[in-house]
Design a protein around this motif. Structure first.
Motif, short mmCIF file in Angstrom:
data_model
loop_
_atom_site.label_atom_id
_atom_site.label_comp_id
_atom_site.label_asym_id
_atom_site.label_seq_id
_atom_site.Cartn_x
_atom_site.Cartn_y
_atom_site.Cartn_z
N THR A 188 0.84 -1.20 0.00
CA THR A 188 0.00 0.00 0.00
C THR A 188 0.87 1.25 0.00
O THR A 188 0.62 2.21 -0.73
N GLN A 189 1.95 1.23 0.80
CA GLN A 189 2.87 2.38 0.87
C GLN A 189 3.48 2.65 -0.50
O GLN A 189 3.57 3.80 -0.93
N GLN A 190 3.88 1.59 -1.21
CA GLN A 190 4.50 1.76 -2.51
C GLN A 190 3.50 2.30 -3.53
O GLN A 190 3.82 3.18 -4.33
N THR A 191 2.28 1.78 -3.51
CA THR A 191 1.24 2.25 -4.42
C THR A 191 0.91 3.71 -4.12
O THR A 191 0.76 4.52 -5.03
N ASP A 192 0.82 4.05 -2.83
CA ASP A 192 0.52 5.42 -2.43
C ASP A 192 1.62 6.38 -2.89
O ASP A 192 1.34 7.49 -3.32
N LEU A 193 2.89 5.96 -2.79
CA LEU A 193 4.01 6.80 -3.21
C LEU A 193 3.92 7.11 -4.70
O LEU A 193 4.07 8.26 -5.11
N LYS A 194 3.65 6.11 -5.50
CA LYS A 194 3.50 6.34 -6.94
C LYS A 194 2.33 7.26 -7.22
O LYS A 194 2.42 8.15 -8.07
N ALA A 195 1.22 7.07 -6.51
CA ALA A 195 0.04 7.93 -6.70
C ALA A 195 0.36 9.36 -6.30
O ALA A 195 -0.07 10.31 -6.98
N MET A 196 1.12 9.55 -5.21
CA MET A 196 1.49 10.90 -4.77
C MET A 196 2.32 11.60 -5.83
O MET A 196 2.14 12.79 -6.09
N ILE A 197 3.26 10.87 -6.44
CA ILE A 197 4.13 11.46 -7.46
C ILE A 197 3.34 11.86 -8.69
O ILE A 197 3.64 12.86 -9.34
N GLN A 198 2.28 11.11 -9.01
CA GLN A 198 1.47 11.41 -10.18
C GLN A 198 0.33 12.39 -9.88
O GLN A 198 -0.37 12.82 -10.79
N SER A 199 0.20 12.78 -8.62
CA SER A 199 -0.90 13.67 -8.23
C SER A 199 -0.68 15.09 -8.74
O SER A 199 0.44 15.53 -8.97
N GLY A 200 -1.79 15.79 -8.88
CA GLY A 200 -1.73 17.19 -9.32
C GLY A 200 -0.99 18.07 -8.33
O GLY A 200 -0.28 19.00 -8.72
N GLU A 201 -1.12 17.79 -7.03
CA GLU A 201 -0.45 18.59 -6.01
C GLU A 201 1.08 18.48 -6.14
O GLU A 201 1.78 19.48 -6.11
#
Length: 171
Positions: free
Chosen positions: A16-29
């Motif tokens: 989950t941490q790894q998936t969240d990290l990738k999602a954070m990097i691709q986020s608009g923020e």
């Protein structure tokens, strides 16, 4: 399926941490923060985000680090306009335990020097035990290096970089 085979299969699955990290990097923020951090006229936001995702793939140990530490290191790299963990060899994100350290490589230092607009030429080399090398400090600095091209140069004993500045000076 044996226990070992089951563990191997599960170890390839993203946490989950790894998936969240990738999602954070691709986020608009994150993209917005990167856009503000990148120097003008250099890397685009899209290219930098792509470089971040590639860095995670090339260095899987980053995915085991605290996400805020990884993001902080990516931001530091962005401020300098250097691609992290890429074949360009400009900057490295190095995992230390569960944190990440941002390190500028020599190619990154050269890029930063060129980007100042103050450099006319830049040279660097290693000094080996069998090379001819003169370096004297004082009112006038004497710096001469002649690599031994006819035989064994010997073991490396020092490294240097020499820049000729646009104003005629040297550093």
């Amino acid at each position: 399926m044996s226990n070992i085979e089951k563990i191997k299969k599960e170890s390839r699955t993203l946490t989950t941490q790894q998936t969240d990290l990738k999602a954070m990097i691709q986020s608009g923020e994150f993209k917005s923060q990167i856009k503000n951090a990148l120097p003008r006229g250099g890397l685009t936001t899209e290219r930098y985000v792509s470089a971040c995702l590639t860095a995670l793939a090339v260095t899987p140990k980053l995915m085991q680090c605290i996400p805020s530490s990884v993001l902080k290191a990516f931001m530091e790299s962005a401020r300098f306009g250097l691609e992290p963990n890429s074949p360009l060899g400009e900057a490295h994100l190095v995992p230390y335990g569960n944190k990440v350290e941002f390190l500028i490589a020599y190619r990154g230092m050269m890029k930063l020097a060129w980007n100042t607009g103050m450099i006319k030429s830049l040279d660097f080399d290693k000094v080996c035990a069998n090379d001819k090398f003169v370096y004297k400090k004082g009112r006038e600095i004497i710096f001469e290096h002649t690599p031994n091209l006819l035989g064994d140069r010997g073991k490396e004993i020092a490294y240097y970089a020499l820049a000729e500045l646009n104003n005629g000076g040297f550093a």
